[in-house]
Enzyme design. Structure first.
Site, short mmCIF file in Angstrom:
data_model
loop_
_atom_site.label_atom_id
_atom_site.label_comp_id
_atom_site.label_asym_id
_atom_site.label_seq_id
_atom_site.Cartn_x
_atom_site.Cartn_y
_atom_site.Cartn_z
N LYS A 1 -167.65 56.61 21.76
CA LYS A 1 -166.70 55.56 22.13
C LYS A 1 -165.26 55.96 21.76
CE LYS A 1 -170.13 51.80 21.79
NZ LYS A 1 -170.40 50.43 21.24
N TYR B 1 -171.75 47.13 30.93
CA TYR B 1 -172.19 46.15 29.93
C TYR B 1 -172.54 44.80 30.57
CZ TYR B 1 -171.13 49.05 25.83
OH TYR B 1 -171.13 50.02 24.86
N ARG C 1 -172.94 55.93 12.66
CA ARG C 1 -172.09 54.75 12.47
C ARG C 1 -171.68 54.58 11.00
NH1 ARG C 1 -175.38 51.15 16.92
NH2 ARG C 1 -173.85 51.29 18.61
N ASN D 1 -167.57 50.96 16.94
CA ASN D 1 -168.74 51.48 16.22
C ASN D 1 -169.21 52.84 16.73
OD1 ASN D 1 -169.96 50.62 18.56
ND2 ASN D 1 -171.43 49.25 17.58
N HIS E 1 -172.64 54.66 21.61
CA HIS E 1 -173.62 53.86 22.34
C HIS E 1 -174.85 54.72 22.57
CE1 HIS E 1 -175.62 51.54 25.51
NE2 HIS E 1 -175.79 52.71 26.11
N GLU F 1 -178.81 53.53 33.02
CA GLU F 1 -177.53 53.99 32.47
C GLU F 1 -177.22 55.44 32.85
OE1 GLU F 1 -177.70 51.00 28.59
OE2 GLU F 1 -177.65 53.17 28.26
P1 RTP Z 1 -174.63 49.90 22.10
O1 RTP Z 1 -175.21 49.11 23.25
O2 RTP Z 1 -173.13 50.06 22.17
O3 RTP Z 1 -175.36 51.18 21.85
O4 RTP Z 1 -174.85 49.06 20.76
P2 RTP Z 1 -176.13 48.27 20.30
O5 RTP Z 1 -177.27 48.46 21.26
O6 RTP Z 1 -176.35 48.65 18.87
O7 RTP Z 1 -175.60 46.79 20.36
P3 RTP Z 1 -175.67 45.72 21.56
O8 RTP Z 1 -176.36 44.51 21.05
O9 RTP Z 1 -176.19 46.36 22.82
O10 RTP Z 1 -174.13 45.36 21.77
C1 RTP Z 1 -173.27 46.21 22.51
C2 RTP Z 1 -171.98 46.38 21.74
O11 RTP Z 1 -171.30 45.13 21.67
C3 RTP Z 1 -170.64 45.03 20.43
N1 RTP Z 1 -171.11 43.87 19.71
N2 RTP Z 1 -170.31 43.08 19.08
N3 RTP Z 1 -169.22 40.96 17.55
C4 RTP Z 1 -170.53 41.03 17.74
O12 RTP Z 1 -171.30 40.23 17.28
C5 RTP Z 1 -171.05 42.13 18.53
N4 RTP Z 1 -172.32 42.33 18.81
C6 RTP Z 1 -172.35 43.45 19.57
C7 RTP Z 1 -170.91 46.27 19.62
O13 RTP Z 1 -169.82 47.16 19.75
C8 RTP Z 1 -172.15 46.84 20.30
O14 RTP Z 1 -172.19 48.25 20.15
MG MG Z 2 -177.06 48.13 23.36
#
Ligand code: RTP
Ligand code: MG
Length: 141
Positions: A11, A51, A104, A114, A117, A128
């Protein structure tokens, strides 16, 4: 365990920190091959499309704003159990909760910025990968 492919994004925060090479080293040390890669500066439409599953979430606008704030490095990783292996290397979404030694924990600043992805399942990995590499040329080695 089956050989899988997964979509990884370094990112804008991690690209700005100049740690693409350090993150690639972790993929390679874990036995994951980088079989396709491209640096991109995503448009708002590209980031929103990627997204789309999070469209209704309160953090959606912040997430898209962040993902278009600078260039990203997008790659396809291949290896045994690549999807889970990459998620293990990444650590928890919130870097404060990420295990020591994960990407991370070592490179991310916040739940928004963070660092990386990674696809979370075989179905999302296929979608994707096709999103960023519609005509994927794979160089086996
Ligand atoms: P990614 O998709 O980026 O690999 O991350 P992830 O699976 O660990 O998390 P996901 O639930 O898919 O959320 C995508 C991205 O959204 C942001 N996020 N912010 N403020 C919040 O509560 C929150 N929750 C998620 C994070 O940057 C996350 O990587
Ligand atoms: Mg995710």
């Amino acid at each position: 365990m089956a050989v899988e492919r997964t979509l990884s994004i370094i990112k804008p925060d991690a690209v700005a920190k100049n740690v693409i090479g350090k993150i690639y080293q972790r993929f390679e040390d874990a036995g994951l091959k980088i079989i396709a890669a491209r640096m991109m500066h995503l448009s708002r439409a590209e980031a929103e499309g990627f997204y789309a599953v999070h469209r209704e979430r309160p953090f959606f606008k912040d997430l898209v704003d962040f993902m278009i704030s600078g260039p990203v490095m997008v790659q396809v990783l291949e290896g045994e159990g690549a999807i889970l292996k990459n998620r293990d290397l990444m650590g928890a979404t919130d870097p404060k909760k990420a295990a020591p030694g994960t990407i991370r924990a070592d490179f991310a600043d916040s739940i928004d910025a963070n660092a990386v992805h990674g696809s979370d399942a075989a179905e999302t990995a296929a979608v994707e990968i096709a999103y960023y590499f519609p005509a994927l040329n794979v160089y086996s080695r």
